[in-house]
Design a protein around this motif. Structure first.
Motif, PDB file in Angstrom:
ATOM      1  N   GLN A 170     -51.892  62.830 -57.319  1.00 40.50           N
ATOM      2  CA  GLN A 170     -52.506  63.979 -56.660  1.00 40.50           C
ATOM      3  C   GLN A 170     -51.904  64.094 -55.272  1.00 40.50           C
ATOM      4  OE1 GLN A 170     -56.825  63.901 -56.676  1.00 40.50           O
ATOM      5  NE2 GLN A 170     -56.824  62.695 -58.549  1.00 40.50           N
ATOM      6  N   LEU A 171     -51.495  65.295 -54.913  1.00 41.42           N
ATOM      7  CA  LEU A 171     -50.958  65.558 -53.593  1.00 41.42           C
ATOM      8  C   LEU A 171     -52.038  66.301 -52.814  1.00 41.42           C
ATOM      9  CD1 LEU A 171     -47.360  66.847 -52.958  1.00 41.42           C
ATOM     10  CD2 LEU A 171     -49.248  67.332 -51.429  1.00 41.42           C
ATOM     11  N   LYS A 172     -52.603  65.634 -51.810  1.00 38.00           N
ATOM     12  CA  LYS A 172     -53.746  66.206 -51.080  1.00 38.00           C
ATOM     13  C   LYS A 172     -53.335  67.010 -49.857  1.00 38.00           C
ATOM     14  CE  LYS A 172     -57.190  63.124 -52.853  1.00 38.00           C
ATOM     15  NZ  LYS A 172     -58.145  63.862 -53.596  1.00 38.00           N
ATOM     16  N   SER A 173     -52.401  66.495 -49.069  1.00 39.68           N
ATOM     17  CA  SER A 173     -51.986  67.208 -47.862  1.00 39.68           C
ATOM     18  C   SER A 173     -50.635  66.699 -47.386  1.00 39.68           C
ATOM     19  CB  SER A 173     -53.017  67.027 -46.755  1.00 39.68           C
ATOM     20  OG  SER A 173     -53.084  65.672 -46.357  1.00 39.68           O
ATOM     21  N   PHE A 174     -50.066  67.421 -46.433  1.00 37.32           N
ATOM     22  CA  PHE A 174     -48.817  66.985 -45.812  1.00 37.32           C
ATOM     23  C   PHE A 174     -48.784  67.499 -44.378  1.00 37.32           C
ATOM     24  CE2 PHE A 174     -47.936  70.888 -48.187  1.00 37.32           C
ATOM     25  CZ  PHE A 174     -47.375  71.714 -47.211  1.00 37.32           C
ATOM     26  N   THR A 175     -48.054  66.764 -43.540  1.00 41.16           N
ATOM     27  CA  THR A 175     -47.915  67.154 -42.140  1.00 41.16           C
ATOM     28  C   THR A 175     -46.534  66.738 -41.641  1.00 41.16           C
ATOM     29  OG1 THR A 175     -48.935  66.992 -39.938  1.00 41.16           O
ATOM     30  CG2 THR A 175     -48.950  64.995 -41.264  1.00 41.16           C
ATOM     31  N   PRO A 176     -45.846  67.562 -40.845  1.00 41.24           N
ATOM     32  CA  PRO A 176     -46.253  68.889 -40.403  1.00 41.24           C
ATOM     33  C   PRO A 176     -46.167  69.906 -41.533  1.00 41.24           C
ATOM     34  CG  PRO A 176     -44.001  68.471 -39.741  1.00 41.24           C
ATOM     35  CD  PRO A 176     -44.511  67.185 -40.370  1.00 41.24           C
ATOM     36  N   GLY A 177     -46.619  71.110 -41.277  1.00 40.77           N
ATOM     37  CA  GLY A 177     -46.604  72.170 -42.284  1.00 40.77           C
ATOM     38  C   GLY A 177     -45.345  73.006 -42.267  1.00 40.77           C
ATOM     39  N   LYS A 178     -44.509  72.784 -41.232  1.00 41.48           N
ATOM     40  CA  LYS A 178     -43.246  73.519 -41.159  1.00 41.48           C
ATOM     41  C   LYS A 178     -42.248  72.758 -40.319  1.00 41.48           C
ATOM     42  CE  LYS A 178     -45.065  76.352 -37.407  1.00 41.48           C
ATOM     43  NZ  LYS A 178     -45.426  77.711 -36.987  1.00 41.48           N
ATOM     44  N   GLY A 179     -40.977  73.069 -40.514  1.00 40.84           N
ATOM     45  CA  GLY A 179     -39.927  72.417 -39.748  1.00 40.84           C
ATOM     46  C   GLY A 179     -38.572  72.676 -40.366  1.00 40.84           C
ATOM     47  N   PRO A 180     -37.517  72.333 -39.637  1.00 33.87           N
ATOM     48  CA  PRO A 180     -36.155  72.522 -40.157  1.00 33.87           C
ATOM     49  C   PRO A 180     -35.739  71.409 -41.116  1.00 33.87           C
ATOM     50  CG  PRO A 180     -36.075  71.566 -37.978  1.00 33.87           C
ATOM     51  CD  PRO A 180     -37.527  71.827 -38.269  1.00 33.87           C
ATOM     52  N   VAL A 181     -34.604  71.593 -41.763  1.00 37.39           N
ATOM     53  CA  VAL A 181     -34.020  70.538 -42.591  1.00 37.39           C
ATOM     54  C   VAL A 181     -33.888  69.293 -41.726  1.00 37.39           C
ATOM     55  CG1 VAL A 181     -31.872  69.808 -43.711  1.00 37.39           C
ATOM     56  CG2 VAL A 181     -32.813  72.085 -44.160  1.00 37.39           C
ATOM     57  N   GLY A 182     -34.238  68.137 -42.275  1.00 32.38           N
ATOM     58  CA  GLY A 182     -34.177  66.877 -41.532  1.00 32.38           C
ATOM     59  C   GLY A 182     -35.513  66.437 -40.972  1.00 32.38           C
ATOM     60  N   THR A 183     -36.521  67.298 -41.043  1.00 31.28           N
ATOM     61  CA  THR A 183     -37.855  66.961 -40.559  1.00 31.28           C
ATOM     62  C   THR A 183     -38.470  65.868 -41.423  1.00 31.28           C
ATOM     63  OG1 THR A 183     -38.236  69.206 -39.743  1.00 31.28           O
ATOM     64  CG2 THR A 183     -40.198  67.875 -40.164  1.00 31.28           C
ATOM     65  N   GLN A 184     -39.141  64.907 -40.784  1.00 27.56           N
ATOM     66  CA  GLN A 184     -39.888  63.870 -41.501  1.00 27.56           C
ATOM     67  C   GLN A 184     -41.269  64.434 -41.834  1.00 27.56           C
ATOM     68  OE1 GLN A 184     -37.771  61.184 -42.685  1.00 27.56           O
ATOM     69  NE2 GLN A 184     -39.622  60.087 -42.215  1.00 27.56           N
ATOM     70  N   VAL A 185     -41.635  64.408 -43.101  1.00 30.50           N
ATOM     71  CA  VAL A 185     -42.921  64.922 -43.551  1.00 30.50           C
ATOM     72  C   VAL A 185     -43.731  63.768 -44.143  1.00 30.50           C
ATOM     73  CG1 VAL A 185     -44.086  66.531 -45.113  1.00 30.50           C
ATOM     74  CG2 VAL A 185     -41.935  67.189 -44.027  1.00 30.50           C
ATOM     75  N   GLN A 186     -44.980  63.648 -43.724  1.00 33.41           N
ATOM     76  CA  GLN A 186     -45.890  62.638 -44.260  1.00 33.41           C
ATOM     77  C   GLN A 186     -46.767  63.302 -45.320  1.00 33.41           C
ATOM     78  OE1 GLN A 186     -45.838  59.364 -43.255  1.00 33.41           O
ATOM     79  NE2 GLN A 186     -44.100  59.928 -41.983  1.00 33.41           N
ATOM     80  N   ILE A 187     -46.721  62.782 -46.523  1.00 31.83           N
ATOM     81  CA  ILE A 187     -47.510  63.324 -47.631  1.00 31.83           C
ATOM     82  C   ILE A 187     -48.624  62.327 -47.952  1.00 31.83           C
ATOM     83  CG2 ILE A 187     -47.476  64.001 -50.059  1.00 31.83           C
ATOM     84  CD1 ILE A 187     -44.464  64.641 -49.651  1.00 31.83           C
ATOM     85  N   THR A 188     -49.838  62.833 -48.098  1.00 30.71           N
ATOM     86  CA  THR A 188     -50.946  61.975 -48.496  1.00 30.71           C
ATOM     87  C   THR A 188     -51.481  62.441 -49.844  1.00 30.71           C
ATOM     88  OG1 THR A 188     -52.525  63.327 -47.266  1.00 30.71           O
ATOM     89  CG2 THR A 188     -51.636  61.404 -46.138  1.00 30.71           C
ATOM     90  N   GLY A 189     -51.964  61.477 -50.613  1.00 33.36           N
ATOM     91  CA  GLY A 189     -52.479  61.795 -51.935  1.00 33.36           C
ATOM     92  C   GLY A 189     -53.049  60.564 -52.598  1.00 33.36           C
ATOM     93  N   VAL A 190     -52.996  60.556 -53.921  1.00 36.08           N
ATOM     94  CA  VAL A 190     -53.536  59.464 -54.726  1.00 36.08           C
ATOM     95  C   VAL A 190     -52.512  59.120 -55.806  1.00 36.08           C
ATOM     96  CG1 VAL A 190     -55.420  58.785 -56.269  1.00 36.08           C
ATOM     97  CG2 VAL A 190     -55.898  60.278 -54.322  1.00 36.08           C
ATOM     98  N   SER A 191     -52.397  57.832 -56.114  1.00 37.45           N
ATOM     99  CA  SER A 191     -51.492  57.341 -57.173  1.00 37.45           C
ATOM    100  C   SER A 191     -50.033  57.695 -56.894  1.00 37.45           C
ATOM    101  CB  SER A 191     -51.919  57.884 -58.539  1.00 37.45           C
ATOM    102  OG  SER A 191     -53.216  57.444 -58.860  1.00 37.45           O
ATOM    103  N   LEU A 192     -49.589  57.408 -55.677  1.00 36.26           N
ATOM    104  CA  LEU A 192     -48.215  57.738 -55.279  1.00 36.26           C
ATOM    105  C   LEU A 192     -47.270  56.542 -55.310  1.00 36.26           C
ATOM    106  CD1 LEU A 192     -49.002  60.058 -52.222  1.00 36.26           C
ATOM    107  CD2 LEU A 192     -48.751  60.686 -54.633  1.00 36.26           C
TER     108      LEU A 192
END
Length: 82
Positions: free
Chosen positions: A4-26
């Motif tokens: 399950q993918l619950k959320s991610f941050t940040p919500g926008k950015g250019p190529v190369g941006t580090q995105v943190q994804i939170t969820g379940v069973s990852l």
């Protein structure tokens, strides 16, 4: 377990941006994609957290995570900006 993918941050950015994804069973994540474009750099930090770098060629759209249990897709879109 189905991921399950619950959320991610940040919500926008250019190529190369580090995105943190939170969820379940990852834990068994095998692929992450941005609007269908596969990310080559991602790290499974825990069963509830994956960090990923926005890949070259990514466009605005949903984020998907694939694990042994299936694929989860975000409800919200990630906005790719220059």
């Amino acid at each position: 377990m189905t991921p399950q993918l619950k959320s991610f941050t940040p919500g926008k950015g250019p190529v190369g941006t580090q995105v943190q994804i939170t969820g379940v069973s990852l834990t068994q994540t095998t692929a992450v994609s941005f609007n269908g474009v596969a990310a080559t750099e991602f790290t499974v930090e825990s069963d509830k957290k994956v960090s990923v770098t926005v890949p070259t060629g990514a466009t605005t759209g949903t984020i998907s995570i694939t694990t042994a249990g299936g694929t989860a897709t975000s409800v919200k879109s990630f906005t790719v900006k220059d």
